[in-house]
Design an enzyme around this catalytic site. Structure first.
Site, PDB file in Angstrom:
ATOM      1  N   VAL A  17       0.842  -1.208   0.000  1.00  0.00           N
ATOM      2  CA  VAL A  17       0.000   0.000   0.000  1.00  0.00           C
ATOM      3  C   VAL A  17       0.874   1.254   0.000  1.00  0.00           C
ATOM      4  O   VAL A  17       0.600   2.218  -0.732  1.00  0.00           O
ATOM      5  CB  VAL A  17      -0.982  -0.004   1.201  1.00  0.00           C
ATOM      6  N   GLY A 190      -3.340 -15.404  -4.614  1.00  0.00           N
ATOM      7  CA  GLY A 190      -2.789 -14.258  -3.878  1.00  0.00           C
ATOM      8  C   GLY A 190      -3.835 -13.505  -3.076  1.00  0.00           C
ATOM      9  O   GLY A 190      -3.595 -12.397  -2.616  1.00  0.00           O
ATOM     10  N   LYS A 208     -12.442  -5.266  12.425  1.00  0.00           N
ATOM     11  CA  LYS A 208     -13.089  -4.258  11.580  1.00  0.00           C
ATOM     12  C   LYS A 208     -14.478  -3.913  12.123  1.00  0.00           C
ATOM     13  O   LYS A 208     -14.880  -2.750  12.136  1.00  0.00           O
ATOM     14  CB  LYS A 208     -13.172  -4.772  10.139  1.00  0.00           C
ATOM     15  N   GLY A 305      -6.139  -4.817  -0.885  1.00  0.00           N
ATOM     16  CA  GLY A 305      -5.304  -4.672  -2.077  1.00  0.00           C
ATOM     17  C   GLY A 305      -4.763  -3.268  -2.201  1.00  0.00           C
ATOM     18  O   GLY A 305      -5.291  -2.321  -1.615  1.00  0.00           O
TER      19      GLY A 305
END
Ligand code: HSE
Length: 435
Positions: A17, A190, A208, A305
Site C-alpha cells: 500500500v 494471492g 473491523k 489490495g
C-alpha cells in the site's frame, strides 16, 4: 503553515500500500494538488532497506531508516502510517500527534484496539486522525459513518468485511469445493495471506466490526467484546441444504443497537438468497447500514489490495490537505455515549439452523422436538434429508424462529446426549434480512 510551501507528507512503510500511495503522489500529482488547493509532496518515507529496488524509484534523500526523520522534522504536515500491526505503528502514530502532525493510517489492528485513545489525543492536539483504509479497503464506509450519516440514528450494520473468507465461501457455494481446497485456491491467487488464521477464525472481521460499531453507535467496542466464530465448521452439505431452503451462507459481521447497548458478532450466517449481501461474491466486501432517516444504505467494493486501499488513503490525505490549505481545523470526534454496554452473546436472539445425524426410525423426531419445545425454541421448518437405508441413518435439518442463544446452546448439549441423535453435525445462525 506557510501558504507558499507544499503540504509535506511523510510515509511510514513502503510495502504494497505504501508503494501504491507513493506512486499515486507522483502520478496523480496534478489531480491531487487541484483537489487539495496546494501542491502535495512526499518528503520522506521510512523503509527497512533503502537499497531494495522498488517502484516508484525514490531518491535517497527521501528514503530513511530512522523514524525520527519522519516523525520529528519540520516540513512534514501529514504522517501516513502504513506499517500495520499494533507496534511500533502505535508508538509512531502517538509520536507524530505529539509532534503536531496530522495522521492518516489504514491500520485496523491499531485503530480497533487504540482508536479511542488516539482520537482523544488528536482532539487534544487539534489534529486530524483519519483511517478510511482500515475497514473495507476502497469502500468509503468510515467517512460515511463519521460524517455523511451522522444525522441518523443507526440501528444496525450487516457486513461482509473479510475478502479471503468470502472468496472461500463463494467457492464452496458455487463450485462445491471443500474449505481446504477453496483456501488453497485463494492462496494460489494471492487473495489469502500465507497464514490465513486471522481471516478464517473471524478475527480480522471482528477487528473491523469493532471499528464500525464504535463509530456507528458512539461507543467503544473492543475487538475482544465481539462474539466470534470462524468458517471452519462449514461443510458442502450446509451449502446444499441452505440453498434448498432459499439461503446463502456468509461470514457476517453484525452490529445492532439495543436499548443503551450494542450487539456485536461475527459468525457464519444463513441469509436470504434474495438479499443483496447474498450476491456479494469472491473477494468483494459490502456493508449495509440501516438507520433513521436514511433507511438502508448499501456499500460495495474491493476490501483489500494496493489500489483500493490507496484510494482510501488518498481520500484522507486530500481531506486533511484541504483543511490545511484553507487554514481550517479538524472536526472533533463525536463524544462516546456513557453507559453503553455490549450485550452478552447468551442474551442474543436470532434464528438458527441445525443439522443432525439420526437413526432413521420411529420416535426420533418427537424426542428432538420435545427438547427444543421445553426450551421455548420454536421450530420454523423441519426436513429429513439424505436417508442412508444401508446405514439406517438420516439427516434432519431444522430451522427455528427467533430463540435465545443461551437456550440454543443448552439444547445442543441436550440433543447431543439423546440416544436418538448420533451427532449434531452443525448449528448455524440464521439472520432474517428484508429482501
Ligand atoms: N485479509 C483481509 C481480507 C484483508 O481478506 O479481507 C486485509 O484487511
Amino acid at each position: 503553515m506557510d501558504p507558499n510551501r507544499p503540504i509535506g507528507v511523510g510515509l511510514l512503510g513502503l510495502g504494497v500500500v505504501g508503494s501504491g500511495v507513493a506512486l499515486a503522489l507522483q502520478q496523480r500529482r496534478n489531480a491531487l494538488s487541484k483537489a487539495v488547493g496546494a501542491p502535495v509532496q512526499l518528503v520522506r518515507a521510512l523503509v527497512r532497506d533503502p537499497h531494495k529496488p522498488r517502484r516508484p524509484n525514490l531518491s535517497h534523500s527521501v528514503l530513511t531508516t530512522d523514524p525520527t526523520q519522519v516523525l520529528e522534522v519540520p516540513g512534514i504536515d501529514i504522517v501516513v502510517e502504513l506499517i500495520g500491526g499494533e507496534q511500533p505503528a502505535g508508538e509512531y502514530v502517538r509520536r507524530a500527534l505529539v509532534q503536531g502532525k496530522h495522521v492518516v493510517t489504514a491500520n485496523k489492528d491499531l485503530i480497533s484496539q487504540q482508536g479511542s485513545e488516539l482520537l482523544d489525543l488528536a482532539d487534544e492536539k487539534r489534529l486530524g486522525l483519519r483511517f478510511e483504509g482500515a475497514v473495507g479497503g476502497g469502500i468509503p464506509i468510515i467517512g460515511s459513518l463519521t460524517e455523511d450519516l451522522l444525522g441518523n440514528d443507526i440501528s444496525s450494520i450487516h457486513a461482509i468485511i473479510n475478502g479471503t473468507t468470502n472468496f472461500i465461501l463463494s467457492s464452496m457455494a458455487d463450485e462445491g469445493m471443500d474449505a481446504k481446497e477453496a483456501l488453497s485456491r485463494a492462496q494460489q491467487l494471492g487473495y489469502a495471506e500465507a497464514d490465513p488464521a486471522k481471516d478464517v477464525s473471524g478475527l480480522d472481521a471482528a477487528y473491523k466490526l469493532s471499528i464500525l460499531a464504535s463509530l456507528a453507535f458512539h461507543t467503544k467496542v473492543d475487538p475482544g467484546q465481539v462474539f466470534r466464530q470462524g468458517i471452519d465448521g462449514l461443510s458442502a452439505r450446509d451449502f446444499r441444504y441452505a440453498r434448498e431452503l432459499g439461503y446463502a451462507i456468509k461470514l457476517l459481521a453484525i452490529a445492532k443497537a439495543q436499548r443503551n447497548g450494542v450487539e456485536v458478532r461475527v459468525h457464519p450466517a444463513l441469509i436470504p438468497e434474495g438479499h443483496i449481501l447474498a450476491k456479494v461474491g469472491g473477494v468483494f466486501n459490502a456493508v449495509e447500514v440501516a438507520g433513521e432517516p436514511v433507511g438502508r444504505a448499501f456499500f460495495h467494493g474491493l476490501g483489500a489490495g494496493a489500489d483500493p486501499t490507496t484510494s482510501a488513503v488518498l481520500g484522507d490525505l486530500v481531506h486533511v490537505g484541504r483543511m490545511l490549505a484553507t487554514g481550517g481545523r479538524p472536526l472533533r470526534r463525536v463524544p462516546d455515549d456513557a453507559d453503553f454496554y455490549v450485550k452478552a452473546m447468551s442474551d442474543v436472539e436470532t434464528r438458527y439452523y441445525f443439522r443432525l445425524n439420526v437413526p432413521d426410525r420411529a420416535g426420533v423426531l418427537s424426542q428432538i422436538t420435545r427438547v427444543l419445545g421445553d426450551l421455548d425454541i420454536s421450530i420454523a421448518s423441519i426436513i429429513q434429508k439424505d436417508a442412508d437405508a444401508a446405514a439406517g441413518t438420516a439427516e434432519i435439518v431444522i430451522t427455528t424462529h427467533p430463540a435465545r442463544e443461551a437456550a440454543v446452546q443448552r439444547s445442543l448439549a441436550l440433543l447431543d446426549g439423546l440416544d436418538v441423535v448420533k451427532v449434531v453435525n452443525n448449528m448455524i445462525r440464521l439472520e432474517e434480512l428484508p429482501v
